[in-house]
Enzyme design. Structure first.
Site, PDB file in Angstrom:
ATOM      1  N   ALA A  75     -11.868 -51.809 -41.506  1.00 27.41           N
ATOM      2  CA  ALA A  75     -12.097 -52.144 -42.925  1.00 27.41           C
ATOM      3  C   ALA A  75     -12.167 -53.661 -43.017  1.00 27.41           C
ATOM      4  CB  ALA A  75     -10.968 -51.614 -43.791  1.00 27.41           C
ATOM      5  N   HIS A  76     -13.226 -54.155 -43.586  1.00 28.10           N
ATOM      6  CA  HIS A  76     -13.366 -55.615 -43.710  1.00 28.10           C
ATOM      7  C   HIS A  76     -14.139 -56.058 -44.946  1.00 28.10           C
ATOM      8  CE1 HIS A  76     -17.426 -54.783 -42.285  1.00 28.10           C
ATOM      9  NE2 HIS A  76     -17.770 -55.983 -42.705  1.00 28.10           N
ATOM     10  N   ARG A  77     -14.709 -55.109 -45.704  1.00 23.60           N
ATOM     11  CA  ARG A  77     -15.570 -55.506 -46.829  1.00 23.60           C
ATOM     12  C   ARG A  77     -14.783 -56.304 -47.856  1.00 23.60           C
ATOM     13  NH1 ARG A  77     -19.815 -53.428 -44.877  1.00 23.60           N
ATOM     14  NH2 ARG A  77     -20.529 -55.535 -45.237  1.00 23.60           N
TER      15      ARG A  77
END
Ligand code: UD1
Ligand code: UDP
Length: 367
Positions: free
Chosen positions: A200-202
């Site tokens: 997860a990085h958004r």
């Protein structure tokens, strides 16, 4: 014909690599231009090494910054660079700030701009990527749409450029590298026989402390070991919100550094299923040699083909919805369709288009 291949972040290096190989093998003059949007070894250099790409011809050192600052710096430096290198055709890939800067710099200099992975739409205006891809599509002369659906969206928006449906080069990359990955990938942590892969990085997720908490609560509920190669942005934002320790202390969670591409291919292949907000991973999961179920930790996706084919399920960012979808999944009865992103020959098709233009004596300088 002198092609300027513009890239700047991890997914662009991976997705441009089949194109660079194709240009090389067909003897087409090209330069690799790295904006420097990603600069740490683990999100940049490692991909050049593992994919055996030549060092970039130019490294622009743009680095991190606000949206405008990063895009503006890249625009100025790319313009100078195209002039120095005598670039005719600019190729950009995807939806990052580097892509928008490359497309704008090229079109404003009267060069031909080709947008690889054109026509994706999330209709989520919280995402900087959504306006990057829209503006790049509308500035480009050659639009390389991965699917008929992405072409349909471009046609409905009356883009000016010519549209070619080519498949996605990420599938080329999976096919070209999986065998090498199985032989060469190396890990400095144990990989359990059964595990869930998480990324997860958004910005709209990890920059929001509430979403961070939702993710932590969801991961706490998963009773299978999890491996989460944490992106630098996510690590920085979880740390800032003082949530990093809680994330890393989840019982089944193994938080590891970002992995090289070969390692990540192996992790995808061996995982039970994937939880992610990544764009590229939604596509890779549909590759015939990966074939994994993906729970998309987002409110929307610009990859509806992967949903329609049964690979991806958009589960949102609320804890209950995530937990419910994951617990409903039964791998034994899961039966997705074929890969919607092409046959692994996207790069060949894209270079065919460039070559054909060149052989017809087309000038790639618009003015
Ligand atoms: C960018 C792209 C995103 C893409 C992602 C791929 C935009 C708007 N976003 O997001 O679409 O999915 O790359 O991974 O272009 N950082 C480091 N080291 C680095 C690079 C970044 O520590 O080498 C940290 C910095 O704290 C930086 C933050 O990550 O401020 C965000 O980096 P940035 O390039 O602005 O965006 P990404 O979140 O990486
Ligand atoms: N990836 C990788 N190592 C990791 C995580 C991802 O090599 O630790 C690869 C993955 O295989 C995919 C790409 O990086 O090809 C996706 O990048 P990311 O999720 O950062 O960006 P997005 O696709 O969302 O723009």
């Amino acid at each position: 014909m002198n092609v300027g291949v513009v890239l700047g972040t991890r997914p662009e290096i991976i997705k441009m690599s089949p194109l660079i190989r194709e240009l090389e093998s067909r003897g087409i003059e090209h330069d690799i231009i790295h904006s420097g949007q990603h600069y740490d070894e683990e999100v940049s250099d490692i991909f050049f090494q593992e994919l055996e790409l030549d060092e970039p011809d130019r490294y622009l050192g743009v680095g991190s910054g606000s949206q405008g600052e990063q895009t503006g710096k890249a625009l100025i430096k790319l313009e100078e660079t195209f002039r120095e290198l005598d670039t005719d055709i600019v190729l950009v890939q995807g939806d990052t700030n580097t892509v928008l800067a490359g497309a704008l710099a090229g079109v404003k200099m009267g060069l031909t701009v080709g947008h690889v992975e054109a026509g994706l739409r999330s209709y989520d205006y919280r995402m900087p990527e959504e306006y990057n891809r829209r503006l790049s599509d509308h500035s480009s002369h050659l639009l390389f749409a991965p699917t008929a659906e992405s072409k349909r969206k471009l046609v409905s928006e009356s883009v000016w450029g010519e549209i070619y449906v080519t498949g996605n080069t990420v599938i080329d990359a999976c096919m070209q590298n999986m065998e090498i990955a199985e032989r060469k990938a190396s890990f400095d942590f144990d990989i359990p026989e059964h595990f869930v892969l998480v990324t997860a990085h958004r910005a709209e997720n990890v920059d929001d402390p509430e979403v961070q908490k939702n993710f932590i609560r969801s991961f706490e509920d998963i009773d299978t070991p999890m491996i989460y190669p944490i992106h630098p942005r996510a690590e920085e934002r979880f740390k800032t919100e003082e949530n990093l320790e809680e994330l890393s202390e989840i019982e089944n969670m193994n938080l590891v550094p970002p992995q090289g591409y070969l390692e990540f291919l192996v992790l995808m292949k061996r995982s039970e299923f994937i939880l992610t907000d990544s764009g590229g991973i939604q596509e890779e999961a549909t590759a015939p040699n990966i074939k994994k179920k993906v729970f998309v930790l987002r409110e929307s996706t610009e990859r509806p083909e992967a949903v329609d084919a049964g690979y991806c399920e958009v589960v949102g960012t609320e804890t209950e919805a995530i937990i419910e979808s994951v617990s409903d999944f039964d791998m034994k009865t899961w039966d997705p369709k074929g890969c919607p992103y092409g046959d692994g020959k996207a790069a060949e098709k894209i270079v065919d288009v460039l070559k054909k233009g060149s052989e017809c004596g087309l000038s790639f300088r618009i003015y």
